[in-house]
Design a protein around this motif. Structure first.
Motif, PDB file in Angstrom:
ATOM      1  N   LYS A   1      19.048   2.855   4.042  1.00 47.72           N
ATOM      2  CA  LYS A   1      18.675   1.449   4.209  1.00 47.72           C
ATOM      3  C   LYS A   1      17.252   1.332   4.735  1.00 47.72           C
ATOM      4  O   LYS A   1      16.464   0.514   4.262  1.00 47.72           O
ATOM      5  CB  LYS A   1      19.654   0.752   5.145  1.00 47.72           C
ATOM      6  CG  LYS A   1      19.340  -0.725   5.350  1.00 47.72           C
ATOM      7  CD  LYS A   1      20.350  -1.392   6.259  1.00 47.72           C
ATOM      8  CE  LYS A   1      19.994  -2.865   6.478  1.00 47.72           C
ATOM      9  NZ  LYS A   1      20.966  -3.537   7.393  1.00 47.72           N
ATOM     10  N   ASN A   2      16.904   2.145   5.714  1.00 48.70           N
ATOM     11  CA  ASN A   2      15.550   2.101   6.255  1.00 48.70           C
ATOM     12  C   ASN A   2      14.531   2.557   5.217  1.00 48.70           C
ATOM     13  O   ASN A   2      13.438   1.998   5.134  1.00 48.70           O
ATOM     14  CB  ASN A   2      15.453   2.982   7.507  1.00 48.70           C
ATOM     15  CG  ASN A   2      16.166   2.377   8.699  1.00 48.70           C
ATOM     16  OD1 ASN A   2      16.376   1.163   8.761  1.00 48.70           O
ATOM     17  ND2 ASN A   2      16.556   3.210   9.636  1.00 48.70           N
ATOM     18  N   ILE A   3      14.875   3.574   4.451  1.00 43.27           N
ATOM     19  CA  ILE A   3      13.982   4.053   3.394  1.00 43.27           C
ATOM     20  C   ILE A   3      13.737   2.947   2.385  1.00 43.27           C
ATOM     21  O   ILE A   3      12.593   2.669   1.993  1.00 43.27           O
ATOM     22  CB  ILE A   3      14.585   5.297   2.701  1.00 43.27           C
ATOM     23  CG1 ILE A   3      14.648   6.475   3.671  1.00 43.27           C
ATOM     24  CG2 ILE A   3      13.774   5.667   1.457  1.00 43.27           C
ATOM     25  CD1 ILE A   3      15.528   7.610   3.191  1.00 43.27           C
ATOM     26  N   GLN A   4      14.799   2.306   1.945  1.00 45.16           N
ATOM     27  CA  GLN A   4      14.667   1.251   0.949  1.00 45.16           C
ATOM     28  C   GLN A   4      13.932   0.040   1.503  1.00 45.16           C
ATOM     29  O   GLN A   4      13.184  -0.627   0.784  1.00 45.16           O
ATOM     30  CB  GLN A   4      16.055   0.872   0.417  1.00 45.16           C
ATOM     31  CG  GLN A   4      16.677   1.991  -0.414  1.00 45.16           C
ATOM     32  CD  GLN A   4      18.114   1.721  -0.810  1.00 45.16           C
ATOM     33  OE1 GLN A   4      18.633   0.641  -0.591  1.00 45.16           O
ATOM     34  NE2 GLN A   4      18.759   2.727  -1.395  1.00 45.16           N
ATOM     35  N   ASP A   5      14.107  -0.241   2.788  1.00 44.78           N
ATOM     36  CA  ASP A   5      13.375  -1.340   3.425  1.00 44.78           C
ATOM     37  C   ASP A   5      11.878  -1.050   3.414  1.00 44.78           C
ATOM     38  O   ASP A   5      11.067  -1.923   3.092  1.00 44.78           O
ATOM     39  CB  ASP A   5      13.883  -1.514   4.863  1.00 44.78           C
ATOM     40  CG  ASP A   5      13.272  -2.725   5.558  1.00 44.78           C
ATOM     41  OD1 ASP A   5      13.177  -3.798   4.926  1.00 44.78           O
ATOM     42  OD2 ASP A   5      12.902  -2.593   6.739  1.00 44.78           O
ATOM     43  N   ARG A   6      11.505   0.185   3.723  1.00 46.61           N
ATOM     44  CA  ARG A   6      10.086   0.551   3.725  1.00 46.61           C
ATOM     45  C   ARG A   6       9.520   0.550   2.311  1.00 46.61           C
ATOM     46  O   ARG A   6       8.388   0.101   2.081  1.00 46.61           O
ATOM     47  CB  ARG A   6       9.891   1.912   4.390  1.00 46.61           C
ATOM     48  CG  ARG A   6      10.093   1.895   5.900  1.00 46.61           C
ATOM     49  CD  ARG A   6       9.586   3.183   6.538  1.00 46.61           C
ATOM     50  NE  ARG A   6      10.356   4.332   6.106  1.00 46.61           N
ATOM     51  CZ  ARG A   6      11.467   4.768   6.690  1.00 46.61           C
ATOM     52  NH1 ARG A   6      11.960   4.116   7.727  1.00 46.61           N
ATOM     53  NH2 ARG A   6      12.093   5.841   6.255  1.00 46.61           N
ATOM     54  N   ALA A   7      10.302   1.057   1.357  1.00 45.62           N
ATOM     55  CA  ALA A   7       9.835   1.106  -0.030  1.00 45.62           C
ATOM     56  C   ALA A   7       9.617  -0.301  -0.576  1.00 45.62           C
ATOM     57  O   ALA A   7       8.581  -0.593  -1.200  1.00 45.62           O
ATOM     58  CB  ALA A   7      10.837   1.866  -0.895  1.00 45.62           C
ATOM     59  N   ALA A   8      10.575  -1.180  -0.363  1.00 47.26           N
ATOM     60  CA  ALA A   8      10.416  -2.565  -0.818  1.00 47.26           C
ATOM     61  C   ALA A   8       9.282  -3.252  -0.058  1.00 47.26           C
ATOM     62  O   ALA A   8       8.546  -4.071  -0.627  1.00 47.26           O
ATOM     63  CB  ALA A   8      11.726  -3.332  -0.627  1.00 47.26           C
ATOM     64  N   GLY A   9       9.119  -2.913   1.215  1.00 44.44           N
ATOM     65  CA  GLY A   9       8.031  -3.488   2.011  1.00 44.44           C
ATOM     66  C   GLY A   9       6.664  -3.116   1.474  1.00 44.44           C
ATOM     67  O   GLY A   9       5.729  -3.926   1.489  1.00 44.44           O
ATOM     68  N   ALA A  10       6.538  -1.880   0.989  1.00 45.41           N
ATOM     69  CA  ALA A  10       5.254  -1.440   0.423  1.00 45.41           C
ATOM     70  C   ALA A  10       4.903  -2.251  -0.821  1.00 45.41           C
ATOM     71  O   ALA A  10       3.758  -2.694  -0.991  1.00 45.41           O
ATOM     72  CB  ALA A  10       5.308   0.047   0.094  1.00 45.41           C
ATOM     73  N   ILE A  11       5.877  -2.454  -1.701  1.00 46.03           N
ATOM     74  CA  ILE A  11       5.614  -3.195  -2.938  1.00 46.03           C
ATOM     75  C   ILE A  11       5.320  -4.663  -2.637  1.00 46.03           C
ATOM     76  O   ILE A  11       4.330  -5.227  -3.129  1.00 46.03           O
ATOM     77  CB  ILE A  11       6.811  -3.074  -3.902  1.00 46.03           C
ATOM     78  CG1 ILE A  11       7.027  -1.612  -4.305  1.00 46.03           C
ATOM     79  CG2 ILE A  11       6.588  -3.952  -5.134  1.00 46.03           C
ATOM     80  CD1 ILE A  11       5.876  -0.973  -5.040  1.00 46.03           C
ATOM     81  N   MET A  12       6.143  -5.292  -1.833  1.00 48.69           N
ATOM     82  CA  MET A  12       5.906  -6.697  -1.508  1.00 48.69           C
ATOM     83  C   MET A  12       4.635  -6.858  -0.674  1.00 48.69           C
ATOM     84  O   MET A  12       3.914  -7.850  -0.814  1.00 48.69           O
ATOM     85  CB  MET A  12       7.110  -7.281  -0.787  1.00 48.69           C
ATOM     86  CG  MET A  12       8.327  -7.454  -1.681  1.00 48.69           C
ATOM     87  SD  MET A  12       8.007  -8.470  -3.153  1.00 48.69           S
ATOM     88  CE  MET A  12       7.957 -10.108  -2.414  1.00 48.69           C
ATOM     89  N   GLY A  13       4.337  -5.878   0.143  1.00 48.54           N
ATOM     90  CA  GLY A  13       3.095  -5.927   0.909  1.00 48.54           C
ATOM     91  C   GLY A  13       1.879  -5.928   0.011  1.00 48.54           C
ATOM     92  O   GLY A  13       0.893  -6.634   0.270  1.00 48.54           O
ATOM     93  N   ALA A  14       1.935  -5.156  -1.071  1.00 51.73           N
ATOM     94  CA  ALA A  14       0.826  -5.123  -2.024  1.00 51.73           C
ATOM     95  C   ALA A  14       0.700  -6.454  -2.757  1.00 51.73           C
ATOM     96  O   ALA A  14      -0.405  -6.988  -2.923  1.00 51.73           O
ATOM     97  CB  ALA A  14       1.025  -3.982  -3.024  1.00 51.73           C
ATOM     98  N   PHE A  15       1.828  -7.012  -3.207  1.00 53.76           N
ATOM     99  CA  PHE A  15       1.777  -8.311  -3.885  1.00 53.76           C
ATOM    100  C   PHE A  15       1.225  -9.393  -2.949  1.00 53.76           C
ATOM    101  O   PHE A  15       0.397 -10.227  -3.348  1.00 53.76           O
ATOM    102  CB  PHE A  15       3.171  -8.717  -4.358  1.00 53.76           C
ATOM    103  CG  PHE A  15       3.644  -8.023  -5.607  1.00 53.76           C
ATOM    104  CD1 PHE A  15       2.846  -7.958  -6.743  1.00 53.76           C
ATOM    105  CD2 PHE A  15       4.911  -7.438  -5.665  1.00 53.76           C
ATOM    106  CE1 PHE A  15       3.285  -7.325  -7.909  1.00 53.76           C
ATOM    107  CE2 PHE A  15       5.360  -6.810  -6.826  1.00 53.76           C
ATOM    108  CZ  PHE A  15       4.547  -6.747  -7.937  1.00 53.76           C
ATOM    109  N   ILE A  16       1.658  -9.381  -1.709  1.00 51.95           N
ATOM    110  CA  ILE A  16       1.195 -10.379  -0.744  1.00 51.95           C
ATOM    111  C   ILE A  16      -0.295 -10.222  -0.484  1.00 51.95           C
ATOM    112  O   ILE A  16      -1.048 -11.203  -0.468  1.00 51.95           O
ATOM    113  CB  ILE A  16       2.001 -10.262   0.565  1.00 51.95           C
ATOM    114  CG1 ILE A  16       3.428 -10.789   0.341  1.00 51.95           C
ATOM    115  CG2 ILE A  16       1.327 -11.021   1.702  1.00 51.95           C
ATOM    116  CD1 ILE A  16       4.385 -10.468   1.470  1.00 51.95           C
TER     117      ILE A  16
END
Length: 360
Positions: free
Chosen positions: A4-19
């Motif tokens: 869960k933490n891994i997936q949270d960080r992975a999704a955070g990286a992608i959404m962070g780039a879009f933002i």
């Protein structure tokens, strides 16, 4: 460490780039900071409309630039294929991007087409060259901006990460130094998704991957970064890239961020210290610095990136991926998610890609 933490960080990286990309849309490419402050006040706090007489005119606050458009293509390709597939990505570029371009800068999705994409379009569309003969010599960050998604997908497979990032980068940019710096950024992002900190020890972990053969850099220095001594043998494995120095930059930037005798105040002035232009060697040190300084504060990291002017869109996009990988999607302020155009679709893609990150 939980999936869960891994997936949270992975999704955070992608959404962070879009933002980060969308935050830079309005105030993009102000090299006169007094003009930036005049148009957007003393501090930009969120998404803004581009001014009518400037880059991206006609777009609205929260929308993506062409860099975000291409990143979305990459994420869709990775999700659809279960990993990186050059043929699929190139097909998407041929079918979904290139028909919208005409070879001029102020054109195409996002209202602007970068140098490397224009050069690739000319070789592919006008000269009808095959993919693989389409790369040019732009020293900018377009490859990093899309291959960061590859780094997310292969965060636990550094050899595959390096091979896929290299292969995709050379489709548009062939300079070996640019390729090596792009691979280095991807390797850094991969370690952050694993849960490592962007600190003074990160480069040592990257160098361990070089020594194991997982990252294709030529290691000439010893463990203490000293040059070879008389009689030392040549390293048994010569990597593709002549020097591992691109892997050392992140920890130097992290050291600067925590050294009490080195202060960049306010932090947005990192753009002045490392340079406002578009070239990758200006952009990466600033992104590493901001992501290290604000490792637990996504909002501060991306807003300081944007408020520094110049090529702030790329700076914010790359900082956003690094910061999002540290805070996770759960650490990104809700107002930045809510204000992002098409946020639900982008968020679904980010979560789908994150689900494919395999720690085994």
């Amino acid at each position: 460490m939980s999936d869960k933490n891994i997936q949270d960080r992975a999704a955070g990286a992608i959404m962070g780039a879009f933002i980060g990309d969308a935050l830079g849309l309005g105030p993009h490419w102000y090299y006169d900071l007094s003009e930036l402050r005049r148009d957007y006040d003393d501090w930009i706090t969120g998404y803004t409309d581009p001014k009518p007489d400037r880059y991206h005119a006609g777009l609205k606050a929260g929308q993506l630039s062409q860099s975000g458009f291409i990143l979305k293509l990459m994420v869709r390709s990775l999700v659809g294929c279960g990993g990186y597939d050059t043929e699929d990505f190139c097909h998407r570029m041929d079918e979904e991007l290139f028909p919208l371009l005409d070879g001029t800068p102020v054109n195409g999705p996002g209202g602007y087409t970068s140098q490397s994409i224009r050069e690739t379009w000319r070789r592919r569309v006008q000269q009808m060259l095959p993919w693989g003969q389409t790369g040019g010599h732009a020293d900018t960050t377009e490859a990093v901006e899309r291959t960061l998604a590859i780094a997310v997908r292969y965060a636990y497979q550094p050899e595959q990460l390096a091979a896929a990032v290299s292969a995709n980068t050379t489709l548009t940019q062939t300079d070996e130094t640019i390729v090596s710096m792009t691979v280095a950024y991807g390797a850094v992002l991969g370690l952050l998704i694993q849960g490592h900190a962007l600190d003074t020890g990160l480069s040592g972990k990257l160098m361990d991957l070089v020594k194991s053969g997982a990252l294709p850099f030529h290691a000439v220095t010893g463990d203490d970064l000293q040059p070879p001594r008389p009689g030392d043998p040549d390293p048994p494995r010569a990597g593709r890239f002549a020097s591992p120095d691109a892997l050392l930059t992140p920890s130097y930037m992290a050291a600067a961020a925590v050294d009490p005798e080195i202060r960049i105040e306010p932090a947005w002035k990192v753009s002045i210290v490392y340079g406002m232009p578009c070239a990758i060697y200006h952009q990466l040190p600033a992104a590493y610095y901001l992501a290290a300084r604000f490792r637990d504060d996504f909002k501060s990291a991306v807003l300081h990136a944007v408020n520094g002017g110049g090529q702030n869109q790329a700076r914010a996009m790359l900082t956003g991926a690094l910061a999002g990988a540290q805070t996770g999607l759960s650490g990104i302020p809700q107002y930045l998610l809510d204000g992002l155009d098409n946020s639900a679709v982008l968020g679904k893609l980010a979560v789908e890609l994150a689900a494919s990150v395999n720690p085994i």
